[in-house]
Design a protein around this motif. Structure first.
Motif, PDB file in Angstrom:
ATOM      1  N   THR A  91       0.808  -1.218   0.000  1.00  0.00           N
ATOM      2  CA  THR A  91       0.000   0.000   0.000  1.00  0.00           C
ATOM      3  C   THR A  91       0.839   1.265   0.000  1.00  0.00           C
ATOM      4  O   THR A  91       0.429   2.286  -0.552  1.00  0.00           O
ATOM      5  CB  THR A  91      -0.939   0.002   1.220  1.00  0.00           C
ATOM      6  N   VAL A  92       2.012   1.238   0.609  1.00  0.00           N
ATOM      7  CA  VAL A  92       2.814   2.457   0.747  1.00  0.00           C
ATOM      8  C   VAL A  92       3.697   2.707  -0.472  1.00  0.00           C
ATOM      9  O   VAL A  92       4.359   3.746  -0.541  1.00  0.00           O
ATOM     10  CB  VAL A  92       3.690   2.409   2.013  1.00  0.00           C
ATOM     11  N   MET A  93       3.704   1.775  -1.431  1.00  0.00           N
ATOM     12  CA  MET A  93       4.580   1.902  -2.581  1.00  0.00           C
ATOM     13  C   MET A  93       3.826   2.480  -3.781  1.00  0.00           C
ATOM     14  O   MET A  93       2.621   2.299  -3.929  1.00  0.00           O
ATOM     15  CB  MET A  93       5.167   0.540  -2.954  1.00  0.00           C
ATOM     16  N   HIS A  97       5.959  -0.240  -8.266  1.00  0.00           N
ATOM     17  CA  HIS A  97       6.956  -0.575  -7.242  1.00  0.00           C
ATOM     18  C   HIS A  97       6.317  -1.341  -6.080  1.00  0.00           C
ATOM     19  O   HIS A  97       6.945  -1.505  -5.037  1.00  0.00           O
ATOM     20  CB  HIS A  97       7.605   0.700  -6.708  1.00  0.00           C
ATOM     21  N   GLU A  98       5.096  -1.813  -6.271  1.00  0.00           N
ATOM     22  CA  GLU A  98       4.349  -2.409  -5.162  1.00  0.00           C
ATOM     23  C   GLU A  98       5.074  -3.568  -4.486  1.00  0.00           C
ATOM     24  O   GLU A  98       4.972  -3.755  -3.272  1.00  0.00           O
ATOM     25  CB  GLU A  98       2.970  -2.884  -5.640  1.00  0.00           C
ATOM     26  N   ALA A 121      10.227   9.560  -3.291  1.00  0.00           N
ATOM     27  CA  ALA A 121       8.777   9.579  -3.141  1.00  0.00           C
ATOM     28  C   ALA A 121       8.189  10.821  -3.793  1.00  0.00           C
ATOM     29  O   ALA A 121       8.812  11.888  -3.814  1.00  0.00           O
ATOM     30  CB  ALA A 121       8.412   9.550  -1.663  1.00  0.00           C
ATOM     31  N   LEU A 122       6.986  10.683  -4.306  1.00  0.00           N
ATOM     32  CA  LEU A 122       6.248  11.797  -4.906  1.00  0.00           C
ATOM     33  C   LEU A 122       5.047  12.078  -4.023  1.00  0.00           C
ATOM     34  O   LEU A 122       4.254  11.174  -3.733  1.00  0.00           O
ATOM     35  CB  LEU A 122       5.798  11.441  -6.320  1.00  0.00           C
ATOM     36  N   ASP A 123       4.917  13.342  -3.559  1.00  0.00           N
ATOM     37  CA  ASP A 123       3.789  13.657  -2.685  1.00  0.00           C
ATOM     38  C   ASP A 123       2.623  14.236  -3.475  1.00  0.00           C
ATOM     39  O   ASP A 123       2.669  14.324  -4.712  1.00  0.00           O
ATOM     40  CB  ASP A 123       4.221  14.590  -1.553  1.00  0.00           C
ATOM     41  N   GLY A 124       1.577  14.634  -2.749  1.00  0.00           N
ATOM     42  CA  GLY A 124       0.361  15.109  -3.390  1.00  0.00           C
ATOM     43  C   GLY A 124       0.511  16.403  -4.148  1.00  0.00           C
ATOM     44  O   GLY A 124      -0.325  16.733  -4.997  1.00  0.00           O
ATOM     45  N   LEU A 169       6.072   5.639  -2.127  1.00  0.00           N
ATOM     46  CA  LEU A 169       7.507   5.400  -2.258  1.00  0.00           C
ATOM     47  C   LEU A 169       7.838   4.659  -3.548  1.00  0.00           C
ATOM     48  O   LEU A 169       7.144   3.713  -3.929  1.00  0.00           O
ATOM     49  CB  LEU A 169       8.014   4.587  -1.071  1.00  0.00           C
ATOM     50  N   ARG A 170       8.921   5.081  -4.174  1.00  0.00           N
ATOM     51  CA  ARG A 170       9.485   4.363  -5.325  1.00  0.00           C
ATOM     52  C   ARG A 170      10.872   3.877  -4.952  1.00  0.00           C
ATOM     53  O   ARG A 170      11.660   4.628  -4.393  1.00  0.00           O
ATOM     54  CB  ARG A 170       9.558   5.289  -6.549  1.00  0.00           C
ATOM     55  N   CYS A 171      11.160   2.643  -5.247  1.00  0.00           N
ATOM     56  CA  CYS A 171      12.442   2.043  -4.902  1.00  0.00           C
ATOM     57  C   CYS A 171      13.474   2.347  -5.978  1.00  0.00           C
ATOM     58  O   CYS A 171      13.269   2.048  -7.160  1.00  0.00           O
ATOM     59  CB  CYS A 171      12.284   0.531  -4.723  1.00  0.00           C
ATOM     60  N   LEU A 172      14.604   2.930  -5.572  1.00  0.00           N
ATOM     61  CA  LEU A 172      15.717   3.178  -6.484  1.00  0.00           C
ATOM     62  C   LEU A 172      16.756   2.069  -6.419  1.00  0.00           C
ATOM     63  O   LEU A 172      17.632   1.981  -7.279  1.00  0.00           O
ATOM     64  CB  LEU A 172      16.374   4.517  -6.155  1.00  0.00           C
ATOM     65  N   GLY A 173      16.674   1.237  -5.411  1.00  0.00           N
ATOM     66  CA  GLY A 173      17.631   0.154  -5.213  1.00  0.00           C
ATOM     67  C   GLY A 173      17.632  -0.265  -3.762  1.00  0.00           C
ATOM     68  O   GLY A 173      17.234   0.507  -2.883  1.00  0.00           O
ATOM     69  N   ALA A 174      18.060  -1.493  -3.499  1.00  0.00           N
ATOM     70  CA  ALA A 174      18.061  -2.000  -2.131  1.00  0.00           C
ATOM     71  C   ALA A 174      19.303  -2.835  -1.884  1.00  0.00           C
ATOM     72  O   ALA A 174      19.857  -3.432  -2.817  1.00  0.00           O
ATOM     73  CB  ALA A 174      16.801  -2.829  -1.866  1.00  0.00           C
TER      74      ALA A 174
END
Length: 255
Positions: A91-93, A97-98, A121-124, A169-174
Motif C-alpha cells: 500500500t505504501v509503494m 513498485h508495489e 517519493a512523490l507527494d500530493g 515510495l518508489r524504490c531506487l535500489g536495495a
C-alpha cells in the motif's frame, strides 16, 4: 527481487544509511540482539528510541505470505495520508513498485539480514522527496522470525518544508546484508529474548505511534457482548495547538 545487492562487509552497513534516525534505529537494534540473529519483539523498549518513533513501523508476516503493518508512526501515516495499521506493505509503494518493500522484507526474514532501500517519493503536490527505508528482523512472541521493525526517513523534510500527502515510495535500489551471529555472546544471557523490559508498556503508550490495538481488561457479560469504544484523546491528523504546544501523537481508546 532483482535489484537487491548483497553486502558482505557487515561493518560498513551503517555507512549506507544517511539519516540520523535510521542510523539510531539500526544501532539500537544491533545492540539489542546481542550476538543473535534478531531480538525479540518483547525486548524492544520504545522509550529508548523515542526520537525515531514517528517514522517507524512494524510489519507482521502472515501465513498467506503477505506483510501487514501492525504499527506505524504518526508522521509516516500523515505522509501517506492514511492510517497504515492493518494495511499490506504494498500500500505504501507507488504504482510499478508495489512488490519492492514486501519482497525485501521477506528476504530480511528468510536470510535473515539487514535491508536498506533507497527511495524517492512523490507527494500530493508533485514534489519529489529523496530518502531511505530500513528493515530489520524481529522474533515474535512465540520465537519465530515473523516481524520486521523498520523506518522511512526523508532527507529534506523539516519544519519549513513539509510533505503534502498522499505520498508513495518508489524504490531506487536495495541492499541486503546477511546478519553475523556470535553464539558465545548469545549464550551469556539465554533468557534475554523472553524478558519483557517494558513492564507492561506497549508501543501504543509511547509518543509517536498511532492506532493502538484495543485491550479489554474485564470479561464481558451477555449485556456487554458488544464492546463500546470511545476516543478520549488525540488525532494523528490534528494540527499543532496554538502557542506552539506539542501535537498529540496517539489516538487512545478505552471501553
Amino acid at each position: 527481487m532483482g535489484r537487491v545487492e548483497m553486502i558482505r562487509n557487515y561493518r560498513k552497513i551503517e555507512s549506507v544509511m544517511d539519516h540520523p534516525n535510521t542510523q539510531a534505529l539500526f544501532r539500537y537494534w544491533n545492540d539489542l540482539r546481542a550476538g543473535r540473529d534478531a531480538p525479540s519483539r518483547s525486548e524492544v523498549d520504545p522509550r529508548r528510541i523515542s526520537g525515531c518513533l514517528e517514522t517507524m513501523f512494524i510489519l507482521e508476516a502472515l501465513e498467506n505470505g503477505q506483510l501487514r503493518f501492525r504499527l506505524a508512526g504518526t508522521r509516516l501515516c500523515e505522509w501517506l495520508g492514511m492510517e497504515a495499521r492493518g494495511c499490506v506493505a504494498e500500500t505504501v509503494m507507488a504504482r510499478g513498485h508495489e512488490s519492492e518493500m514486501p519482497d525485501l522484507a521477506r528476504r530480511v526474514l528468510r536470510t535473515p539480514g539487514i535491508g536498506v532501500m533507497r527511495v524517492r517519493a512523490l507527494d500530493g503536490a508533485g514534489t519529489d522527496w529523496p530518502g531511505e527505508a530500513l528493515l530489520l528482523p524481529l522474533r515474535s512472541e512465540i520465537g519465530d522470525l515473523a516481524r520486521v521493525i523498520g523506518c522511512v526517513n526523508l532527507e529534506a523534510e523539516g519544519p519549513r518544508r513539509r510533505v503534502a500527502p498522499p505520498l508513495r515510495l518508489r524504490c531506487l535500489g536495495a541492499r541486503l546484508t546477511p546478519i553475523e551471529t556470535d553464539p558465545a555472546l548469545a549464550r551469556k544471557d539465554p533468557e534475554r529474548r523472553f524478558a519483557d523490559p517494558l513492564g507492561g508498556l506497549d508501543f501504543t503508550e509511547a509518543s509517536g505511534f498511532a492506532a493502538p490495538a484495543p485491550v479489554f481488561s474485564r470479561s464481558l457479560g451477555a449485556q456487554d457482548a458488544r464492546p463500546r469504544l470511545t476516543a478520549i484523546e488525540g488525532d494523528a491528523s490534528a494540527s499543532r495547538p496554538r502557542g506552539g504546544g506539542r501535537r498529540p501523537n496517539l489516538r487512545i481508546v478505552k471501553d
